[in-house]
Design a protein around this motif. Sequence first.
Motif, PDB file in Angstrom:
ATOM      1  N   GLN A 134       1.059   2.295 -47.970  1.00 26.62           N
ATOM      2  CA  GLN A 134       0.223   3.317 -48.598  1.00 26.62           C
ATOM      3  C   GLN A 134       0.960   4.053 -49.704  1.00 26.62           C
ATOM      4  OE1 GLN A 134      -1.066   6.483 -45.940  1.00 26.62           O
ATOM      5  NE2 GLN A 134      -3.064   6.533 -46.954  1.00 26.62           N
ATOM      6  N   LEU A 135       2.203   4.390 -49.465  1.00 25.46           N
ATOM      7  CA  LEU A 135       2.977   5.172 -50.421  1.00 25.46           C
ATOM      8  C   LEU A 135       4.179   4.411 -50.975  1.00 25.46           C
ATOM      9  CD1 LEU A 135       3.002   8.548 -48.430  1.00 25.46           C
ATOM     10  CD2 LEU A 135       1.450   7.873 -50.278  1.00 25.46           C
ATOM     11  N   ASP A 136       4.459   3.261 -50.420  1.00 25.83           N
ATOM     12  CA  ASP A 136       5.649   2.500 -50.796  1.00 25.83           C
ATOM     13  C   ASP A 136       5.237   1.068 -51.104  1.00 25.83           C
ATOM     14  OD1 ASP A 136       8.047   1.124 -50.995  1.00 25.83           O
ATOM     15  OD2 ASP A 136       8.970   2.094 -49.262  1.00 25.83           O
ATOM     16  N   LYS A 137       5.417   0.630 -52.341  1.00 26.02           N
ATOM     17  CA  LYS A 137       5.001  -0.711 -52.736  1.00 26.02           C
ATOM     18  C   LYS A 137       5.768  -1.800 -51.990  1.00 26.02           C
ATOM     19  CE  LYS A 137       3.251   0.319 -57.360  1.00 26.02           C
ATOM     20  NZ  LYS A 137       3.339  -0.004 -58.807  1.00 26.02           N
ATOM     21  N   ASN A 138       6.965  -1.480 -51.545  1.00 27.08           N
ATOM     22  CA  ASN A 138       7.748  -2.450 -50.783  1.00 27.08           C
ATOM     23  C   ASN A 138       7.517  -2.335 -49.288  1.00 27.08           C
ATOM     24  OD1 ASN A 138       9.124  -3.800 -52.927  1.00 27.08           O
ATOM     25  ND2 ASN A 138      10.389  -1.968 -53.197  1.00 27.08           N
ATOM     26  N   GLY A 139       6.822  -1.282 -48.867  1.00 25.44           N
ATOM     27  CA  GLY A 139       6.529  -1.099 -47.459  1.00 25.44           C
ATOM     28  C   GLY A 139       7.586  -0.262 -46.762  1.00 25.44           C
ATOM     29  N   ASP A 140       7.148   0.721 -46.011  1.00 26.92           N
ATOM     30  CA  ASP A 140       8.053   1.564 -45.234  1.00 26.92           C
ATOM     31  C   ASP A 140       8.612   0.726 -44.084  1.00 26.92           C
ATOM     32  OD1 ASP A 140       9.040   3.371 -43.209  1.00 26.92           O
ATOM     33  OD2 ASP A 140       8.005   4.993 -44.254  1.00 26.92           O
ATOM     34  N   ALA A 141       9.924   0.538 -44.075  1.00 31.06           N
ATOM     35  CA  ALA A 141      10.562  -0.349 -43.100  1.00 31.06           C
ATOM     36  C   ALA A 141      10.307   0.094 -41.665  1.00 31.06           C
ATOM     37  CB  ALA A 141      12.059  -0.423 -43.366  1.00 31.06           C
ATOM     38  N   ARG A 142      10.193   1.390 -41.438  1.00 32.67           N
ATOM     39  CA  ARG A 142       9.977   1.872 -40.069  1.00 32.67           C
ATOM     40  C   ARG A 142       8.627   1.429 -39.539  1.00 32.67           C
ATOM     41  NH1 ARG A 142      10.619   8.058 -41.118  1.00 32.67           N
ATOM     42  NH2 ARG A 142       9.274   7.342 -42.813  1.00 32.67           N
ATOM     43  N   PHE A 143       7.596   1.517 -40.374  1.00 28.07           N
ATOM     44  CA  PHE A 143       6.265   1.097 -39.935  1.00 28.07           C
ATOM     45  C   PHE A 143       6.184  -0.420 -39.802  1.00 28.07           C
ATOM     46  CE2 PHE A 143       5.115   5.383 -41.276  1.00 28.07           C
ATOM     47  CZ  PHE A 143       4.223   5.745 -40.284  1.00 28.07           C
ATOM     48  N   ILE A 144       6.896  -1.135 -40.670  1.00 28.23           N
ATOM     49  CA  ILE A 144       6.907  -2.591 -40.572  1.00 28.23           C
ATOM     50  C   ILE A 144       7.554  -3.034 -39.265  1.00 28.23           C
ATOM     51  CG2 ILE A 144       7.931  -4.689 -41.536  1.00 28.23           C
ATOM     52  CD1 ILE A 144       7.487  -3.473 -44.322  1.00 28.23           C
ATOM     53  N   GLU A 145       8.686  -2.441 -38.923  1.00 24.10           N
ATOM     54  CA  GLU A 145       9.366  -2.824 -37.687  1.00 24.10           C
ATOM     55  C   GLU A 145       8.588  -2.367 -36.461  1.00 24.10           C
ATOM     56  OE1 GLU A 145      11.761  -5.038 -37.514  1.00 24.10           O
ATOM     57  OE2 GLU A 145      11.346  -5.109 -39.662  1.00 24.10           O
ATOM     58  N   ALA A 146       7.887  -1.226 -36.565  1.00 28.57           N
ATOM     59  CA  ALA A 146       7.028  -0.788 -35.463  1.00 28.57           C
ATOM     60  C   ALA A 146       5.912  -1.794 -35.247  1.00 28.57           C
ATOM     61  CB  ALA A 146       6.460   0.598 -35.750  1.00 28.57           C
ATOM     62  N   THR A 147       5.367  -2.331 -36.336  1.00 28.90           N
ATOM     63  CA  THR A 147       4.340  -3.368 -36.247  1.00 28.90           C
ATOM     64  C   THR A 147       4.890  -4.599 -35.550  1.00 28.90           C
ATOM     65  OG1 THR A 147       3.394  -2.598 -38.344  1.00 28.90           O
ATOM     66  CG2 THR A 147       2.706  -4.767 -37.560  1.00 28.90           C
ATOM     67  N   ARG A 148       6.074  -5.011 -35.945  1.00 30.92           N
ATOM     68  CA  ARG A 148       6.694  -6.203 -35.367  1.00 30.92           C
ATOM     69  C   ARG A 148       6.914  -6.027 -33.858  1.00 30.92           C
ATOM     70  NH1 ARG A 148       8.987  -9.875 -38.500  1.00 30.92           N
ATOM     71  NH2 ARG A 148       9.349  -8.360 -40.161  1.00 30.92           N
ATOM     72  N   ASP A 149       7.406  -4.842 -33.495  1.00 32.70           N
ATOM     73  CA  ASP A 149       7.719  -4.575 -32.090  1.00 32.70           C
ATOM     74  C   ASP A 149       6.447  -4.456 -31.243  1.00 32.70           C
ATOM     75  OD1 ASP A 149       9.388  -3.790 -29.824  1.00 32.70           O
ATOM     76  OD2 ASP A 149       8.594  -1.785 -30.142  1.00 32.70           O
ATOM     77  N   LEU A 150       5.516  -3.624 -31.686  1.00 31.52           N
ATOM     78  CA  LEU A 150       4.309  -3.371 -30.895  1.00 31.52           C
ATOM     79  C   LEU A 150       3.439  -4.619 -30.755  1.00 31.52           C
ATOM     80  CD1 LEU A 150       3.325   0.155 -32.252  1.00 31.52           C
ATOM     81  CD2 LEU A 150       4.095  -0.378 -29.937  1.00 31.52           C
ATOM     82  N   CYS A 151       3.189  -5.306 -31.867  1.00 33.57           N
ATOM     83  CA  CYS A 151       2.315  -6.480 -31.820  1.00 33.57           C
ATOM     84  C   CYS A 151       2.985  -7.643 -31.100  1.00 33.57           C
ATOM     85  CB  CYS A 151       1.910  -6.893 -33.229  1.00 33.57           C
ATOM     86  SG  CYS A 151       0.835  -5.687 -34.039  1.00 33.57           S
ATOM     87  N   GLY A 152       4.278  -7.831 -31.343  1.00 28.91           N
ATOM     88  CA  GLY A 152       4.991  -8.895 -30.655  1.00 28.91           C
ATOM     89  C   GLY A 152       4.982  -8.692 -29.150  1.00 28.91           C
TER      90      GLY A 152
END
Length: 201
Positions: free
Chosen positions: A171-189
């Motif tokens: 939303q605010l970071d064109k490269n993606g906020d790493a914390r939300f990306i890793e949270a996605t990886r952890d929660l969905c996995g």
Amino acid sequence: MRTEPIQQRSAERITLLLDAAATLIDDAGIDGVTTSAVAKRSTSSVGVVYRYFPNIQSLLRALAARNMERYLERVWQGVENSPPEPWSSFDATLDAFIDMTRHEPGFRALRFGDVIDQRFISPELSNNAILAREFASQVGRTYDFEPDDDIVFHLEVAIEIASGLLTRAFQLDKNGDARFIEATRDLCGTYLRTHIPLPRT
């Protein structure tokens, strides 16, 4: 010299128009995609745009469908190259989405059209429901079984979780906020491994 087949010329013209729309989305957002702007960016006439797309919504719908097609192609490549551990392909599936969000023109704003309408590609299913069915089919082919409604449901839940978190990540970071990306990886996995246990291939 032989003249190019009409179908081939039409396909090339459609690709040019979709590429122009994607670039416009990156430059000015979805609202910047107008018939005249697409015509100008693609060095076409307005009449040519209307020949293939009667309105902007139909053009955006086609671009969203192309986005999903390109994404699924990358997903299947990741599945084929994944190690035998259960759900080992999940990281590649997630990484394909992240890479397209970072680098595919127009993808960050449009994705599969869900930012415009949750049923933008199909009038009967949400975009995430379509993805869930595609993923279920792939899981079934990989592990040689017929996916049931429960598997489709759990895949759709995981996709909904990922969709919300990745929307926030970019939303605010064109490269993606790493914390939300890793949270996605952890929660969905974790969710997938818990609710859809799979054997080693």
